[in-house]
Design an enzyme around this catalytic site. Structure first.
Site, PDB file in Angstrom:
ATOM      1  N   THR A 166       0.863  -1.175   0.000  1.00 26.97           N
ATOM      2  CA  THR A 166       0.000   0.000   0.000  1.00 26.97           C
ATOM      3  C   THR A 166       0.895   1.218   0.000  1.00 26.97           C
ATOM      4  OG1 THR A 166      -1.574   1.285   1.324  1.00 26.97           O
ATOM      5  CG2 THR A 166      -0.139  -0.196   2.514  1.00 26.97           C
ATOM      6  N   CYS A 192      -2.086   4.747  -5.339  1.00 25.56           N
ATOM      7  CA  CYS A 192      -2.833   3.905  -4.408  1.00 25.56           C
ATOM      8  C   CYS A 192      -2.931   2.550  -5.086  1.00 25.56           C
ATOM      9  CB  CYS A 192      -4.217   4.485  -4.138  1.00 25.56           C
ATOM     10  SG  CYS A 192      -5.291   3.366  -3.211  1.00 25.56           S
TER      11      CYS A 192
END
Length: 230
Positions: free
Chosen positions: A83, A196
């Protein structure tokens, strides 16, 4: 082959992509029945998100750092955090382990330099877009980084958390992203970072008026490369 330690679950939707891309890259490079040596620790994302929303980044770091310690003990040679946002606490995590963490922004900067991108648009969670922990890595490499306006930051953040992280892919959301990317292009961006790991589930190169730099793909391929370069 080195053993890759993955810290995933943020969200598990994009962690699947990491596992797939890494193994495909190993197979492409080695052929036959070869696959990657991977140890995965998948965290409970709701707990992480609550800490993010309340600004308790120290607790986020402790949770991810404990996961990293477990991967190190289990035999991982290096760590990937699957992430972008949680790279905010990389310094805290790094202080808890002895093995390296492969930073997603550094890996992305490498690709931008290869493509001679000097000004780039950054899309991600509101934390990634508005705080310095990610952008500064690019700025330090001489890459001018721009983000959408405040309203579009909220649009992107809502799509990430309320749709992509729960596996919802909507055409209308893709159109919103395309419009935002067009706006970055008019500001002089030469490429766009999908900063992202879920955005790549929605946006492909064919959806973008700018060259796309998908951090999930970049990070995962970097892991495979490091695993094979003993």
């Amino acid at each position: 082959m080195k053993t890759i330690g993955l810290i995933g679950g943020m969200s598990w939707e994009s962690t699947i992509s990491y596992y797939k891309i890494i193994n495909e890259e190993i197979k492409n490079r080695l052929g036959g029945l070869h696959s990657a040596k991977i140890i995965l620790h998948s965290v409970e994302f709701a707990e992480i998100e609550r800490c993010q929303a309340s600004g308790n980044w120290e607790k986020c770091g402790r949770i991810i750092g404990t996961a990293a310690q477990g991967l190190e003990t289990a035999g991982a040679d290096f760590i990937l955090i699957c992430t972008n946002t949680m790279h905010k606490v990389v310094p805290q995590i790094a202080s808890m382990i002895r093995i390296p963490i492969i930073h997603i922004a550094e890996s992305t900067a490498d690709e931008l330099e290869k493509c001679q991108i000097q000004k780039v648009g950054l899309l991600g969670t509101k934390y990634t877009m508005t705080q310095d922990f990610y952008k500064q890595k690019l700025i330090d490499r001489g890459i001018d980084t721009i983000i959408p306006d405040e309203a579009d930051v909220d649009v992107i953040n809502n799509i990430i958390f309320n749709e992509l992280c729960v596996g919802e892919i909507k055409t209308e959301s893709r159109e919103k992203f395309k419009k935002i990317i067009d706006g970055l292009k008019t500001q002089g961006a030469e490429g766009v970072i999908l900063g992202c790991t879920e955005i790549g589930l929605l946006i492909q190169q064919t959806d973008s008026s700018l060259p796309v730099f998908d951090t999930t793909i970049i990070h995962a391929k970097r892991a495979a490369e490091i695993a094979l370069n003993s």
